[in-house]
Design a protein around this motif. Structure first.
Motif, PDB file in Angstrom:
ATOM      1  N   ASN A 198      -5.797   3.174  -6.426  1.00  0.00           N
ATOM      2  CA  ASN A 198      -6.964   3.054  -5.550  1.00  0.00           C
ATOM      3  C   ASN A 198      -6.536   3.421  -4.137  1.00  0.00           C
ATOM      4  O   ASN A 198      -5.363   3.329  -3.786  1.00  0.00           O
ATOM      5  CB  ASN A 198      -7.529   1.634  -5.561  1.00  0.00           C
ATOM      6  CG  ASN A 198      -9.044   1.612  -5.347  1.00  0.00           C
ATOM      7  OD1 ASN A 198      -9.576   2.465  -4.645  1.00  0.00           O
ATOM      8  ND2 ASN A 198      -9.708   0.634  -5.945  1.00  0.00           N
ATOM      9  N   THR A 221     -10.757  -1.335  -0.278  1.00  0.00           N
ATOM     10  CA  THR A 221     -10.487  -0.055  -0.929  1.00  0.00           C
ATOM     11  C   THR A 221     -11.697   0.870  -0.852  1.00  0.00           C
ATOM     12  O   THR A 221     -12.809   0.456  -0.509  1.00  0.00           O
ATOM     13  CB  THR A 221     -10.118  -0.248  -2.414  1.00  0.00           C
ATOM     14  OG1 THR A 221     -11.286  -0.685  -3.127  1.00  0.00           O
ATOM     15  CG2 THR A 221      -9.004  -1.272  -2.566  1.00  0.00           C
ATOM     16  N   ARG A 222     -11.471   2.127  -1.210  1.00  0.00           N
ATOM     17  CA  ARG A 222     -12.552   3.115  -1.212  1.00  0.00           C
ATOM     18  C   ARG A 222     -13.669   2.717  -2.166  1.00  0.00           C
ATOM     19  O   ARG A 222     -14.844   3.025  -1.935  1.00  0.00           O
ATOM     20  CB  ARG A 222     -11.989   4.493  -1.592  1.00  0.00           C
ATOM     21  CG  ARG A 222     -13.055   5.561  -1.732  1.00  0.00           C
ATOM     22  CD  ARG A 222     -12.463   6.914  -2.080  1.00  0.00           C
ATOM     23  NE  ARG A 222     -11.884   7.567  -0.907  1.00  0.00           N
ATOM     24  CZ  ARG A 222     -11.313   8.768  -0.929  1.00  0.00           C
ATOM     25  NH1 ARG A 222     -11.222   9.432  -2.067  1.00  0.00           N
ATOM     26  NH2 ARG A 222     -10.814   9.297   0.176  1.00  0.00           N
ATOM     27  N   LEU A 249      -0.768  -0.879  -4.638  1.00  0.00           N
ATOM     28  CA  LEU A 249      -1.873   0.077  -4.674  1.00  0.00           C
ATOM     29  C   LEU A 249      -1.358   1.469  -4.330  1.00  0.00           C
ATOM     30  O   LEU A 249      -0.610   1.648  -3.363  1.00  0.00           O
ATOM     31  CB  LEU A 249      -2.950  -0.331  -3.667  1.00  0.00           C
ATOM     32  CG  LEU A 249      -3.690  -1.636  -3.966  1.00  0.00           C
ATOM     33  CD1 LEU A 249      -4.483  -2.092  -2.752  1.00  0.00           C
ATOM     34  CD2 LEU A 249      -4.597  -1.488  -5.178  1.00  0.00           C
ATOM     35  N   ILE A 266       0.856  -1.194   0.000  1.00  0.00           N
ATOM     36  CA  ILE A 266       0.000   0.000   0.000  1.00  0.00           C
ATOM     37  C   ILE A 266       0.886   1.235   0.000  1.00  0.00           C
ATOM     38  O   ILE A 266       1.581   1.523   0.975  1.00  0.00           O
ATOM     39  CB  ILE A 266      -0.917   0.013   1.241  1.00  0.00           C
ATOM     40  CG1 ILE A 266      -1.735  -1.271   1.320  1.00  0.00           C
ATOM     41  CG2 ILE A 266      -1.828   1.238   1.224  1.00  0.00           C
ATOM     42  CD1 ILE A 266      -2.453  -1.462   2.644  1.00  0.00           C
ATOM     43  N   VAL A 288      -6.733   2.658  -0.147  1.00  0.00           N
ATOM     44  CA  VAL A 288      -7.057   1.643   0.854  1.00  0.00           C
ATOM     45  C   VAL A 288      -7.623   2.342   2.085  1.00  0.00           C
ATOM     46  O   VAL A 288      -7.024   3.296   2.594  1.00  0.00           O
ATOM     47  CB  VAL A 288      -5.810   0.813   1.224  1.00  0.00           C
ATOM     48  CG1 VAL A 288      -6.103  -0.094   2.419  1.00  0.00           C
ATOM     49  CG2 VAL A 288      -5.349  -0.008   0.028  1.00  0.00           C
TER      50      VAL A 288
END
Length: 629
Positions: free
Chosen positions: A124, A141-142, A36, A13, A126
């Motif tokens: 994306n 994720t969002r 991500l 992340i 997190v």
């Protein structure tokens, strides 16, 4: 694009300098890896100084490269200037530093990520870690996607509850007006992680066309081709200069007159800032006796007019920043293109980590970079590659790789964090390493390439080249030990020419090179090798022989300390049951849970008498140890 429910070996992340190294390491070790990031446009972004290296930090970049990392290769391809610092001192503190082309550095790192076969790159945010029974199993994720990972590496930099501060203006933001990570920060609190609030900052950027460099001192790069990576063979020769100017009494008085508007003095800033990178307003207060401070103007790239004003980090109001800039020689008509700012953010207390960078609270979750309380791209990259390696090895059911303090500056960095913690953004310094003479810029490959090869990050071809180099060094040192020169007229003449005393008797070349004025090139004149010696081999031969006595002393100290490091502390030890140790030692030992007596000895608040009692407790098997445990 990853689909909801998809499973990876490793999820990383954040795609800053830690995230890039972590993802590349895991993928290159054969793990299916997902990286991500909040924005694909800010991969390997340099929100502060677009440079790599410098004292201690340059050593770290070489170490990352020796392990098989990417930062060294990337800066070698994208720099606009490179210089070796501290060349007037000993080799232990030589430090390579490069000014980066900021945009090109990002582009080349993104290209490396995109072309890695085992790596999926996706934009994306997190918002939540999936944790069940104390084990991290993935992320949410969002957009609502649930993605599973055997291990997860968190490299969120300064984005956790990020807040920009300029004068009395504050707003939630990551660096350079990027999105902050609010929900993920809250999730870490929900999971029970202890966090601290830190602050860092950046100076304004100015338009080169409005700077009068004729009033400044030019700072060119080195003429000699240099590189961070041991793989680099093509060198950039068309370098851009930087420029040096100074603040003056007008600058200082203007800042003093506006201190009441400085957030760090008005109370707006709550986070602890870095001691070794103070703002200009902090410098004026702390060093009131100084009548000037250095200001370096550094280009941000080949195809931009933006210049970074190093030495003028500030969070004063925008109009005050512009006025301050115009008090400096050569900048009387300067135009500010970007405003300097301070940024506050959450960092986790790093004593919550094992030396592998896995968190103690949540299994299979690793953290790396500024989230661990450090500052600097290099420190982030170092943690990133180690977290990536260890996340991959956890997947592979192998023991973690833990570098000790005598092996690498990376070992010093991580040990300092997980053992001592930090109450300010941590910066690696040469003075933090007790074995500096062993941890030189020049020998990072000799120290770490075997490890990089073992974990799978060094190719067979590169490893063969490395072993040939190592063998050549050993062979040439052997030749110099076995070869003597006699006090012939030719020998005496050369010695007089270089200002060295003449010989009374025949002497080994290995002893002769220990004289400060004697270089390897002189040895070659006295008794040339049968085959040409590569420059990097010659460098090692000279350093290893010239500093042999000091190196031996350091190695003896390492052996002594290693005995303590080898005394493992069993998992069954219960510090609350050990009578006689101090309350402070009990508290710190419970917090850090050291793996060895050596690590325990470095914990602040644990004194020698506490260690003696602990050793007796372990040797006796623990008077309160539960039977069969």
């Amino acid at each position: 694009m990853p689909t909801s429910g998809e499973k990876f070996d490793v999820i990383v992340i954040g795609a800053g300098h830690a995230g890039c190294e972590a993802a590349l390491a895991a993928a290159r070790m054969g793990c299916s890896t997902l990286l991500l990031t909040l924005s694909l446009d800010t991969i390997a972004y340099m929100p502060c100084n677009p440079s790599v290296g410098g004292p201690a930090k340059g050593h770290v970049v070489r170490e990352v490269d020796a392990l098989g990392g990417e930062m060294g290769r990337n800066i070698d391809k994208t720099h606009i200037q490179m210089r070796m610092l501290n060349t007037g001192k000993g080799p232990a503190v030589y430090a390579l530093r490069a000014q980066a082309d900021k945009v090109l550095y990002q582009q080349e790192m993104k290209k490396a990520l995109e072309n890695e076969p085992n790596l999926v790159l996706h934009q994306n945010m997190v918002e939540k870690l999936l944790v069940e029974n104390g084990v991290c199993q993935g992320v949410v994720t969002r957009t609502g996607a649930t993605l599973y990972g055997t291990t997860v590496v968190l490299t969120t930099g300064t984005y956790l509850r990020g807040k920009i501060i300029i004068g009395d203006l504050t707003y939630e933001s990551g660096p350079n007006n990027q999105q902050p990570a609010i929900r993920l920060a809250e999730n870490l609190h929900e999971l029970g992680f202890e966090t601290v609030r830190f602050k860092t900052g950046t100076p304004p950027r100015v338009n080169k066309q409005t700077v009068d460099t004729d009033q400044m001192e030019i700072q060119p790069g080195d003429d000699e081709p240099r590189a961070f990576s041991y793989e680099t063979t093509d060198y950039i020769t068309d370098q851009l200069p930087c420029w040096l100017t100074y603040t003056n009494e007008n600058t200082h008085q203007f800042i003093r007159d506006n201190l009441h508007r400085a957030p760090m003095y008005s109370g707006t800033i709550e986070g602890q800032g870095p001691r070794y990178c103070p703002s200009i307003e902090d410098k004026i207060v702390r060093f009131a006796d100084k009548n000037r401070h250095q200001i370096f103007l550094e280009p941000e790239g080949r195809h931009t007019l933006e210049m970074y004003v190093q030495g003028l980090s500030t969070s004063l109001p925008e109009e005050v920043q512009q006025a301050i800039l115009r008090t400096i020689d050569g900048m009387e008509n300067v135009e500010m293109m970007r405003t300097g700012y301070a940024i506050e953010y959450d960092a986790i207390v790093p004593t919550q980590l094992w030396p592998s960078l896995e968190t103690k609270r949540v299994e299979n979750l690793f953290t790396a970079g500024q989230i661990n309380g450090t500052s600097g791209y290099e420190e982030a990259a170092a943690q990133g590659i180690m977290a990536g390696i260890n996340a991959a090895r956890k997947v592979q059911k192998k023991d973690p790789v833990i570098l000790d303090r005598s092996q690498a500056y990376i070992g010093v960095l991580i040990d300092d964090l997980v053992t001592k913690g930090t109450n300010e953004p941590y910066r690696l310094l040469t003075s933090r390493a007790e074995y500096r003479l062993l941890l030189r810029h020049d020998n990072a490959d000799l120290r770490l390439t075997d490890i990089g090869y073992e974990v799978g990050l060094i190719t067979e071809e590169r490893y063969r080249r490395f072993t040939r180099k190592r063998e050549a060094i050993e062979k040439e040192i052997g030749r110099l030990r076995e070869t003597k020169v006699k006090p012939s007229p030719e020998v005496q003449s050369l010695l007089r020419e270089i200002g060295s005393s003449e010989l009374d008797n025949a002497v080994e070349l290995a002893k002769l090179i220990k004289r400060p004025e004697i270089k390897y090139e002189h040895i070659q004149q006295l008794a040339p090798a049968e085959e040409p010696i590569a420059s990097d081999v010659a460098e090692q031969v000279e350093i290893q022989l010239k500093y042999e006595g000091y190196i031996k002393k350091s190695l003896q100290q390492v052996d002594k300390m290693r005995k303590m490091e080898n005394k493992q502390i069993p998992k069954w030890v219960d510090y609350d049951q050990i009578k006689g140790i101090s309350m402070e030692a009990r508290e710190k030992l419970n917090q850090v849970r050291p793996l060895s007596i050596g690590q325990a000895s470095r914990i602040s608040g644990v004194n020698p008498s506490d260690l003696s009692i602990l050793l007796v407790y372990i040797e006796q098997g623990g008077s309160h140890r539960v039977s069969g445990s």
